[in-house]
Design an enzyme around this catalytic site. Sequence first.
Site, mmCIF file in Angstrom:
data_model
loop_
_atom_site.group_PDB
_atom_site.id
_atom_site.type_symbol
_atom_site.label_atom_id
_atom_site.label_comp_id
_atom_site.label_asym_id
_atom_site.label_seq_id
_atom_site.Cartn_x
_atom_site.Cartn_y
_atom_site.Cartn_z
ATOM 1 N N CYS A 103 -28.610 54.075 -68.702
ATOM 2 C CA CYS A 103 -27.220 53.442 -68.977
ATOM 3 C C CYS A 103 -27.209 52.058 -68.969
ATOM 4 O O CYS A 103 -26.367 51.593 -69.820
ATOM 5 C CB CYS A 103 -26.177 54.359 -68.205
ATOM 6 S SG CYS A 103 -26.214 56.131 -68.288
ATOM 7 N N HIS A 243 -19.685 50.139 -69.259
ATOM 8 C CA HIS A 243 -20.688 51.387 -69.490
ATOM 9 C C HIS A 243 -19.484 52.306 -69.562
ATOM 10 O O HIS A 243 -18.559 52.287 -68.388
ATOM 11 C CB HIS A 243 -21.476 51.576 -68.568
ATOM 12 C CG HIS A 243 -22.121 52.949 -68.743
ATOM 13 N ND1 HIS A 243 -22.371 53.572 -69.741
ATOM 14 C CD2 HIS A 243 -22.452 53.806 -67.744
ATOM 15 C CE1 HIS A 243 -23.131 54.732 -69.332
ATOM 16 N NE2 HIS A 243 -22.887 54.980 -68.155
ATOM 17 N N ASN A 273 -20.117 59.880 -71.890
ATOM 18 C CA ASN A 273 -21.320 58.835 -71.404
ATOM 19 C C ASN A 273 -22.289 59.120 -72.243
ATOM 20 O O ASN A 273 -23.066 60.116 -72.105
ATOM 21 C CB ASN A 273 -21.663 59.240 -70.316
ATOM 22 C CG ASN A 273 -22.648 58.393 -69.704
ATOM 23 O OD1 ASN A 273 -23.363 57.617 -70.300
ATOM 24 N ND2 ASN A 273 -22.963 58.377 -68.116
HETATM 25 N N1 ACO Z 1 -15.138 71.736 -63.730
HETATM 26 C C1 ACO Z 1 -14.503 72.059 -62.779
HETATM 27 N N2 ACO Z 1 -14.755 71.718 -61.503
HETATM 28 C C2 ACO Z 1 -15.857 70.802 -61.254
HETATM 29 C C3 ACO Z 1 -16.675 70.520 -62.139
HETATM 30 C C4 ACO Z 1 -16.037 70.756 -63.553
HETATM 31 N N3 ACO Z 1 -17.036 70.175 -64.846
HETATM 32 N N4 ACO Z 1 -17.718 69.804 -61.860
HETATM 33 C C5 ACO Z 1 -17.580 69.868 -60.599
HETATM 34 N N5 ACO Z 1 -16.666 70.442 -60.030
HETATM 35 C C6 ACO Z 1 -15.993 71.037 -58.740
HETATM 36 C C7 ACO Z 1 -17.183 70.721 -57.556
HETATM 37 O O1 ACO Z 1 -17.910 71.996 -57.748
HETATM 38 C C8 ACO Z 1 -16.331 70.587 -56.615
HETATM 39 O O2 ACO Z 1 -15.857 71.610 -56.160
HETATM 40 P P1 ACO Z 1 -15.618 72.289 -54.447
HETATM 41 O O3 ACO Z 1 -14.744 71.022 -53.984
HETATM 42 O O4 ACO Z 1 -15.184 73.442 -54.417
HETATM 43 O O5 ACO Z 1 -17.371 71.995 -54.056
HETATM 44 C C9 ACO Z 1 -15.156 69.812 -56.954
HETATM 45 O O6 ACO Z 1 -15.043 69.919 -58.280
HETATM 46 C C10 ACO Z 1 -15.246 68.173 -56.714
HETATM 47 O O7 ACO Z 1 -16.676 67.804 -57.190
HETATM 48 P P2 ACO Z 1 -17.035 66.408 -56.720
HETATM 49 O O8 ACO Z 1 -18.360 66.124 -57.186
HETATM 50 O O9 ACO Z 1 -16.893 65.833 -55.446
HETATM 51 O O10 ACO Z 1 -16.006 65.603 -57.873
HETATM 52 P P3 ACO Z 1 -16.059 64.118 -57.868
HETATM 53 O O11 ACO Z 1 -14.304 63.723 -57.726
HETATM 54 O O12 ACO Z 1 -16.935 63.250 -57.273
HETATM 55 O O13 ACO Z 1 -16.133 63.863 -59.553
HETATM 56 C C11 ACO Z 1 -17.776 63.165 -61.007
HETATM 57 C C12 ACO Z 1 -17.397 64.354 -60.032
HETATM 58 C C13 ACO Z 1 -16.789 63.138 -62.144
HETATM 59 C C14 ACO Z 1 -19.169 63.664 -61.639
HETATM 60 C C15 ACO Z 1 -18.133 61.791 -60.227
HETATM 61 O O14 ACO Z 1 -18.656 61.984 -59.072
HETATM 62 C C16 ACO Z 1 -18.594 60.798 -61.153
HETATM 63 O O15 ACO Z 1 -18.157 60.384 -62.072
HETATM 64 N N6 ACO Z 1 -19.812 60.368 -60.691
HETATM 65 C C17 ACO Z 1 -20.556 59.362 -61.467
HETATM 66 C C18 ACO Z 1 -21.536 60.049 -62.336
HETATM 67 C C19 ACO Z 1 -21.926 59.062 -63.491
HETATM 68 O O16 ACO Z 1 -21.220 58.131 -63.729
HETATM 69 N N7 ACO Z 1 -23.210 59.332 -63.834
HETATM 70 C C20 ACO Z 1 -23.806 58.501 -64.972
HETATM 71 C C21 ACO Z 1 -24.658 57.676 -64.474
HETATM 72 S S1 ACO Z 1 -25.289 56.747 -65.814
HETATM 73 C C22 ACO Z 1 -26.929 57.634 -66.179
HETATM 74 O O17 ACO Z 1 -28.064 56.718 -66.317
HETATM 75 C C23 ACO Z 1 -27.031 58.492 -67.104
#
Ligand code: ACO
Length: 334
Positions: A103, A243, A273
Amino acid sequence: MSVPDQVLSNYDLEKRGDTSDEWIRTRTGIQERRIAGESTTTSTLGTQAALNALRDAGISPQAVDVIVCATTSGDYVWPSTACLIQQGIGASHICAFDVAAACSGFVYALDLGAQYIESGRAETVLVVGADTLTKQLNWEDRSTCVLFGDGAAAVMLRPCNPDEGLLATSLGADGGGAELIWVPAGGTKTPISQCVLDKKLNTIQMRGPEVYKFAVKVMGEVAIDALSRCGLTGADVDLLVPHQANIRIIQSAAERMGLCPDRVFVNVERYGNTSAASVPIALSEAVEAGRIQRGDIVVLVGFGAGLTWGANVIRWNRDESGHTKAESTTKDLE
Ligand code: ACO
């Protein structure tokens, strides 16, 4: 820019089960994303974006000296997507190659393209950011499949006065975080096998919360560092084009830089993304929306797999008065 026509909304994903519009919207800001069909690839989107950029700049494909394409989802393992774009736009048999920084790819590629011009090695450089990461998703993994979309965008670089154009760049990488977001198999270390396919190791695997912490720290920091390299601060920024991975990450970067919401461009709600295409798609829409004028200080900032991160500081030196100002569907950061 060029994005596929097919829209996949959070409600469509909700119907597939195990997720909800409410979860996706509140955790990421994404409402819908574009999905490439079978015949749409990274190179077809990249080629269309390149043709659009050439048309917009009034430059013929034969005048291009170098093509740099930022991507990690090329049509093939090799040859490069840049070579396919060279053929697609009908450019001469010039230098064309890919940059793989996930990214952060466009921010890396822009710096590289500008160096060709600064060194006098090229007059006209085409820089493309293109990815179709939805083709690398495990649609049963709700923690990744809701985040990504497909698209491409491109810019044309030409020589300009030293106090205009790309003023400074700051780039970084940390291979110690390689496994935080990656596609573990399909390369030479773990080639495709039945076992790989059964375990879906040829798809994106991510430790989301760890990537989130990294992104929140690095986005603001690298943008401030790039600004300091040309004697500027957050107060000088007219528009931040970050980004578009997650609205919460964007907000924290803006806060760290002391920017109010009207100085931050956001379109994550419509595209999700799009990896290396994310920053240039946002830049393209910002120009179209009349959010960038000649003389403005524009900061591009990205982070991604690698881990990688980077920021470019630009003094915009093209007159955008020909672009329509009113028709903007983009929302400001709220
Ligand atoms: N729908 C419903 N529930 C979900 C989903 C979904 N799509 N995905 C995860 N959950 C659940 C999890 O299972 C977890 O449940 P639990 O508490 O019962 O275990 C709960 O939601 C919380 O999950 P977390 O992963 O802790 O959620 P968080 O608030 O951290 O948000 C997210 C997750 C949005 C992925 C966040 O961590 C994030 O944005 N991280 C950065 C990701 C990113 O930017 N990646 C791209 C990098 S760039 C590249 O090079 C491609």
